[in-house]
Design a protein around this motif. Sequence first.
Motif, mmCIF file in Angstrom:
data_model
loop_
_atom_site.group_PDB
_atom_site.id
_atom_site.type_symbol
_atom_site.label_atom_id
_atom_site.label_comp_id
_atom_site.label_asym_id
_atom_site.label_seq_id
_atom_site.Cartn_x
_atom_site.Cartn_y
_atom_site.Cartn_z
ATOM 1 N N SER A 59 40.927 32.244 24.528
ATOM 2 C CA SER A 59 42.327 32.155 25.166
ATOM 3 C C SER A 59 42.846 30.946 25.951
ATOM 4 N N ILE A 61 42.334 30.970 28.942
ATOM 5 C CA ILE A 61 42.396 31.623 30.210
ATOM 6 C C ILE A 61 41.111 32.000 31.059
ATOM 7 N N LEU A 98 44.113 33.628 35.589
ATOM 8 C CA LEU A 98 44.442 35.034 35.640
ATOM 9 C C LEU A 98 43.904 35.754 36.909
ATOM 10 N N LEU A 99 44.722 36.458 37.807
ATOM 11 C CA LEU A 99 43.943 36.944 39.056
ATOM 12 C C LEU A 99 43.961 38.276 38.858
ATOM 13 N N SER A 101 42.186 42.217 40.493
ATOM 14 C CA SER A 101 41.586 42.601 41.802
ATOM 15 C C SER A 101 40.429 43.319 41.386
ATOM 16 N N ARG A 103 39.742 45.740 43.276
ATOM 17 C CA ARG A 103 40.085 46.839 44.313
ATOM 18 C C ARG A 103 41.498 47.691 43.652
ATOM 19 N N GLN A 104 41.343 47.716 42.284
ATOM 20 C CA GLN A 104 42.793 48.132 41.559
ATOM 21 C C GLN A 104 42.923 49.480 41.972
ATOM 22 N N HIS A 105 43.983 50.110 41.903
ATOM 23 C CA HIS A 105 44.370 51.445 42.285
ATOM 24 C C HIS A 105 43.332 52.524 41.192
ATOM 25 N N PRO A 110 41.702 46.059 34.511
ATOM 26 C CA PRO A 110 42.560 46.141 33.709
ATOM 27 C C PRO A 110 42.027 45.743 32.455
ATOM 28 N N ASP A 111 42.244 46.173 31.166
ATOM 29 C CA ASP A 111 41.695 45.637 29.904
ATOM 30 C C ASP A 111 42.327 44.346 29.697
ATOM 31 N N SER A 112 43.354 43.891 30.209
ATOM 32 C CA SER A 112 43.853 42.616 29.807
ATOM 33 C C SER A 112 42.813 41.535 30.445
ATOM 34 N N SER A 114 39.912 41.109 30.176
ATOM 35 C CA SER A 114 38.817 40.895 29.020
ATOM 36 C C SER A 114 39.302 39.530 28.171
ATOM 37 N N MET A 115 40.580 39.158 28.126
ATOM 38 C CA MET A 115 40.978 38.071 27.268
ATOM 39 C C MET A 115 40.423 36.653 27.641
ATOM 40 N N ALA A 132 31.054 45.693 33.846
ATOM 41 C CA ALA A 132 30.530 46.073 32.471
ATOM 42 C C ALA A 132 31.309 46.153 31.244
ATOM 43 N N ASP A 133 32.574 46.433 31.688
ATOM 44 C CA ASP A 133 33.627 46.306 30.531
ATOM 45 C C ASP A 133 33.973 44.907 30.266
ATOM 46 N N LEU B 97 48.192 39.290 36.682
ATOM 47 C CA LEU B 97 48.870 38.335 36.823
ATOM 48 C C LEU B 97 48.277 36.957 36.511
ATOM 49 N N LEU B 98 49.167 36.052 35.895
ATOM 50 C CA LEU B 98 48.808 34.823 35.367
ATOM 51 C C LEU B 98 49.679 33.914 36.267
#
Lengths: 346, 346
Positions: A59, A61, A98-99, A101, A103-105, A110-112, A114-115, A132-133, B97-98
């Motif tokens: 990607s 990224i 790509l930033l 965290s 400490r996500q809620h 987030p899946d994204s 993994s891109m 792990a994901d 966030l990108l």
Amino acid sequence: MTLKELATRLDISTATVSNAFNRPDQLSTALRDRILREAKTLGYSGPDATARSLRTGRSRIVAVVLAESLTYSLNDAVASELLSGIAEVLDAHGRTLLLVSGRQHANRIPDSASMADGFIIYGLLPNRKMLADLPSRRPFVAIDYDLEGCPTVHVNNEQASYAIACHALAHLPQRPAVISLRLTKHPCNGRISAEQELLAASQTITHCRLQGFQRAFERYAIDPASVPMWNIEENTFAVCMPVIEEILDLPEGQRPTLLLCMSDRIALTALTLAEQRGLRVPDDLCITGFDGIAEGQYRAPRLTTVRQDSLAKGRLAASMILGKEPMTTTWLETELILGATCPPSA
Amino acid sequence: MTLKELATRLDISTATVSNAFNRPDQLSTALRDRILREAKTLGYSGPDATARSLRTGRSRIVAVVLAESLTYSLNDAVASELLSGIAEVLDAHGRTLLLVSGRQHANRIPDSASMADGFIIYGLLPNRKMLADLPSRRPFVAIDYDLEGCPTVHVNNEQASYAIACHALAHLPQRPAVISLRLTKHPCNGRISAEQELLAASQTITHCRLQGFQRAFERYAIDPASVPMWNIEENTFAVCMPVIEEILDLPEGQRPTLLLCMSDRIALTALTLAEQRGLRVPDDLCITGFDGIAEGQYRAPRLTTVRQDSLAKGRLAASMILGKEPMTTTWLETELILGATCPPSA
DNA sequence: CTGAAAGCGCTTACAG
DNA sequence: CTGAAAGCGCTTACAG
């Protein structure tokens, strides 16, 4: 407008259009120019990044996973400098940042994320399993904390702390105190009592810093147990303030005369509060920091501190991810900065 | 391990596996549990983000395009606060966030940016055409500068500057000076001469700030043309320093007694250099800033400035991108902060 | 409640 | 130098 549509209009195959964008050597200049010209006319601005990414498996990224919240990290000078170093290298190689965290809620990455083609893990994640994901085949580099199976960019915290504490303790006699950062097992924003459990050195870099201080105490024949310690839960003005007020408000004879702070933010807060109280720095109170952030150097008096080169840390981590540097755990040097808040003894 | 492989192993269709992850209501709980359990066992951590993104047309990534370099932006308190506000909202909605710079080495936005579902443009890009390659169908929000066809989050710079200048000029008599930020058409790090061309208000927010100052001058019967102006090319300690030294080193009778600075960074640099020279602030020199960054408030003396709520700016822009707020150009309020570097007149 | 099939927009061996 | 065809890994009407 898709590549396929463009190919149809030009009455050529999609392969050739694709090659026009990606492999100039695979077709004649004339044809390529015609394709590119027509693409511009028709408003086709090149192959879709997502589709290309699915097809090629890359990607362009790179993700940075931050142990702290993005809000904290973006406003912290050390993290910002680190991110700058990363961004600089990624930018130069056409990669994008790509930033993410840790400490996500949802306490899940987030899946994204993994891109991304590679991952830089900064700090100690609240939960290792979050990783792990993430696609384990891609390169990972850790910063500040070891992560099994992946190289880490380190700073020698113990050694740096030893150096600055030795510098400070050369002034005698003094009443030193330590102001640490997230050192206790259970949250504590204030004085650390004797029975309080501390995090291990593997769990927090501030324990390494403490070990450096303690080695210096021993060298100067000071009983480490006699040195009072305060703990701070978050490296921000607001959270530092009450703890430092508590220290500075101690009666004259009990008030420490040397504050060994585990971050520049702590040291700068101490400096401000001392100034507000009319305490003279360094005459009444010596202060040392840790980090070497710009804010401590572009003010009067300049902060005495030890600089860790966060920019270099970030550059190295990013270079490793891009394969420009060998993937090996590295220890970066630190540098003593002799400012005016704890000057060399006369 | 792919969704298809998992389906084969379980001897069910890919549709059902997909539904197990995305649409729990489309299959029985028993079957879903079985699928999820088996997925975990086999090490399948959910549908591939890139493939999903290609298929659905949404990546759950939001891009922020920064007019400045990433290195500058990450180390600038105002930009960091803005990014915090954006990150906070994106985080809360599972978006990622990108970070993209509009000053890439190639002067082109990397392809990967176009994967984003929406774009926040911060500042004035060196080249508008850069945006042409971005998917125009997706939501765009601009910050600080109007961008045709897309809503902008603004701060009323003129009004805020007028307010703080009026506050400052109420002290009489004074010799005011203006220290501006990127106001001249051609680079100039120093005094602005009378014949120098300035950027228009549409090209730089600092021109709006200047207009506010000038309106205040008129109110106080000061000829704007008589007020000396200096320009600073980059809002960093290092770049501010020589310009401010030049000002402070003017002979006593010529040295301004009031510095109207267009950023807190400029004001803080002035404060540090004044302190180093033994000038008393505010007695010998009044200083006002613009922005309201934390660094100016957590120090002694506290900076007199006007606060723009960058956090709110970021939150609003992100909310608009996510469709949580109407896509309309909005003007945010500012707030006068009466610090000690230019106290209210007695 | 479940599945067969089309298709998102590309790139890449491979054949000609 | 150019093109036909497979396939990257998924989601989604739609039919049953």
